[in-house]
Design an enzyme around this catalytic site. Structure first.
Site, PDB file in Angstrom:
ATOM      1  N   CYS A  73      49.579  43.210  35.834  1.00  0.00           N
ATOM      2  CA  CYS A  73      48.162  42.862  35.972  1.00  0.00           C
ATOM      3  C   CYS A  73      48.058  41.485  35.350  1.00  0.00           C
ATOM      4  CB  CYS A  73      47.278  43.846  35.213  1.00  0.00           C
ATOM      5  SG  CYS A  73      45.547  43.300  35.072  1.00  0.00           S
ATOM      6  N   THR A  74      47.415  40.555  36.043  1.00  0.00           N
ATOM      7  CA  THR A  74      47.429  39.174  35.560  1.00  0.00           C
ATOM      8  C   THR A  74      46.630  38.993  34.265  1.00  0.00           C
ATOM      9  OG1 THR A  74      45.623  38.683  37.110  1.00  0.00           O
ATOM     10  CG2 THR A  74      47.877  38.136  37.810  1.00  0.00           C
ATOM     11  N   HIS A  75      45.809  39.973  33.933  1.00  0.00           N
ATOM     12  CA  HIS A  75      45.114  39.896  32.644  1.00  0.00           C
ATOM     13  C   HIS A  75      46.081  40.079  31.463  1.00  0.00           C
ATOM     14  CE1 HIS A  75      41.357  40.372  34.922  1.00  0.00           C
ATOM     15  NE2 HIS A  75      40.684  40.143  33.804  1.00  0.00           N
ATOM     16  N   ASP A  93      40.845  35.920  41.404  1.00  0.00           N
ATOM     17  CA  ASP A  93      41.053  37.161  40.633  1.00  0.00           C
ATOM     18  C   ASP A  93      39.691  37.816  40.439  1.00  0.00           C
ATOM     19  OD1 ASP A  93      42.360  39.146  39.047  1.00  0.00           O
ATOM     20  OD2 ASP A  93      41.872  38.062  37.215  1.00  0.00           O
ATOM     21  N   SER A  94      39.705  39.019  39.897  1.00  0.00           N
ATOM     22  CA  SER A  94      38.442  39.688  39.584  1.00  0.00           C
ATOM     23  C   SER A  94      37.793  39.090  38.337  1.00  0.00           C
ATOM     24  CB  SER A  94      38.708  41.176  39.347  1.00  0.00           C
ATOM     25  OG  SER A  94      39.704  41.321  38.346  1.00  0.00           O
ATOM     26  N   GLY A 131      40.385  47.604  39.184  1.00  0.00           N
ATOM     27  CA  GLY A 131      41.325  48.701  38.956  1.00  0.00           C
ATOM     28  C   GLY A 131      40.745  50.085  39.120  1.00  0.00           C
ATOM     29  N   CYS A 177      46.032  38.292  41.371  1.00  0.00           N
ATOM     30  CA  CYS A 177      45.601  39.627  40.954  1.00  0.00           C
ATOM     31  C   CYS A 177      46.533  40.641  41.609  1.00  0.00           C
ATOM     32  CB  CYS A 177      44.162  39.850  41.421  1.00  0.00           C
ATOM     33  SG  CYS A 177      43.547  41.528  41.190  1.00  0.00           S
ATOM     34  N   ASN A 178      47.202  41.444  40.789  1.00  0.00           N
ATOM     35  CA  ASN A 178      48.119  42.451  41.348  1.00  0.00           C
ATOM     36  C   ASN A 178      47.374  43.520  42.135  1.00  0.00           C
ATOM     37  OD1 ASN A 178      51.085  42.327  39.849  1.00  0.00           O
ATOM     38  ND2 ASN A 178      49.466  41.399  38.648  1.00  0.00           N
ATOM     39  N   THR A 179      46.222  43.917  41.633  1.00  0.00           N
ATOM     40  CA  THR A 179      45.479  44.997  42.301  1.00  0.00           C
ATOM     41  C   THR A 179      45.108  44.559  43.718  1.00  0.00           C
ATOM     42  OG1 THR A 179      44.553  45.510  40.124  1.00  0.00           O
ATOM     43  CG2 THR A 179      43.573  46.614  42.025  1.00  0.00           C
TER      44      THR A 179
HETATM   45  N1  DGL Z   1      43.715  40.981  37.140  1.00  0.00           N
HETATM   46  C1  DGL Z   1      43.767  42.100  38.006  1.00  0.00           C
HETATM   47  C2  DGL Z   1      45.190  42.492  38.333  1.00  0.00           C
HETATM   48  O1  DGL Z   1      46.087  41.665  38.269  1.00  0.00           O
HETATM   49  C3  DGL Z   1      42.959  43.339  37.798  1.00  0.00           C
HETATM   50  C4  DGL Z   1      41.851  43.481  36.830  1.00  0.00           C
HETATM   51  C5  DGL Z   1      40.780  44.445  37.314  1.00  0.00           C
HETATM   52  O2  DGL Z   1      40.883  45.666  37.127  1.00  0.00           O
HETATM   53  O3  DGL Z   1      39.831  43.923  37.915  1.00  0.00           O
HETATM   54  O4  DGL Z   1      45.475  43.597  38.706  1.00  0.00           O
END
Ligand code: DGL
Length: 269
Positions: A193-195, A15-16, A48, A79-81
């Site tokens: 978003c996984t966050h 992930d990021s 993002g 990470c979805n992005t």
């Molecule tokens: N955790 C990331 C996601 O699932 C994105 C967070 C970011 O913007 O880096 O999209």
């Protein structure tokens, strides 16, 4: 038993930042014995606000290096992005199974009673054709309202470091969906978003009772368990959290990482 896989070969989650820990929690439940390397591209955070080309180049490059160095049995882009933009490209270039994270629109469509679904993601995720396709395939006849909430990424990063977050951040995210036409009818929110599952309590409070939240973590863990069926697991050393940039941030994160079973930290050189 699948004797072709080294029992010590890790599952690599990427992930990021700390968002992928929400996926790791489900992977731990499904596969407690699996050795894990968790990689946070904190030098690239946030994804993002980046362009598609920047994200694709970064994710493909890093995962190529990581696959070569750590020989994982499987990679999970937690990470979805990154997944909605680069999953296909990563699969094309790597000879290792890759599991992605895509917005949980399908389960949300099955769950909603009002027919109005909210989707919170990063700005990059909510504009992806991948999301349009999921909407067309699974949410026909429903209304899907999207909102990009980069502030929630920063909030989750702060929360896991034990730093204070202005609660207005959560209220703004809720208003971003509620204030759209039809937003009052939202009864189901996709955390795309996984966050964001790391902020489940805070979000539940601002959306109020009667709103359900869905994310893809449990489904991803099931998929990983399926793809590693019959393989042996041997944890030779404590699991590693790897970052792409050093800094104070690693020290403050240590308790949250330890709680996720990541006892060692390192920086990718
Ligand atoms: N955790 C990331 C996601 O699932 C994105 C967070 C970011 O913007 O880096 O999209």
């Amino acid at each position: 038993m699948d004797s072709t896989v080294d029992p010590a070969a890790p599952i690599l989650l990427f992930d990021s930042g700390v968002g992928g820990l929400s996926v790791l929690a489900e992977v731990r439940k499904a596969l407690p014995a699996a050795p894990v390397i968790y990689v946070a591209d904190n030098a690239g955070l946030p994804y993002g606000s980046k362009t598609e080309a920047q994200i694709a180049a970064r994710v493909c490059g890093l995962l190529g290096r990581l696959a070569e160095r750590y020989a994982p049995r499987l990679i999970c882009i937690a990470c979805n992005t990154a997944s909605t933009i680069a999953l296909g490209m990563v699969r094309d270039v790597l000879h290792v199974p890759v599991v992605g994270t895509v917005p949980a629109i399908k389960p949300a469509a099955a769950l909603t009673r009002t027919g109005t679904i909210g989707l919170l993601g990063t700005q990059a995720t909510i504009r992806q054709a991948y999301v349009d396709q999921l909407e067309a395939e699974f949410a026909q006849g429903k209304r899907l309202l999207r909102f990009g909430a980069p502030e929630l990424v920063a909030a989750a990063e702060a929360k896991l470091r034990g730093q204070p977050v202005d609660p207005e951040v959560y209220r703004r995210a809720a208003r971003g969906l509620r204030d759209q036409p039809g937003g009052d009818d939202i009864d189901t929110v996709v955390l795309a978003c996984t966050h964001f599952p790391l902020l489940a309590d805070e979000l539940a409070e601002v959306f109020g009772p009667g709103v359900s939240f869905v994310d893809g973590a449990a489904g991803i863990a099931r998929r990983i368990a399926f793809l590693t069926q019959g393989q042996d697991f041997l944890r030779r050393e404590p699991d590693l959290a790897l970052f792409t940039r050093d800094g104070e941030t690693l020290e403050t994160l240590r308790p949250a990482l330890a709680a996720a079973g990541l006892e060692r930290t390192g920086v990718l050189d």
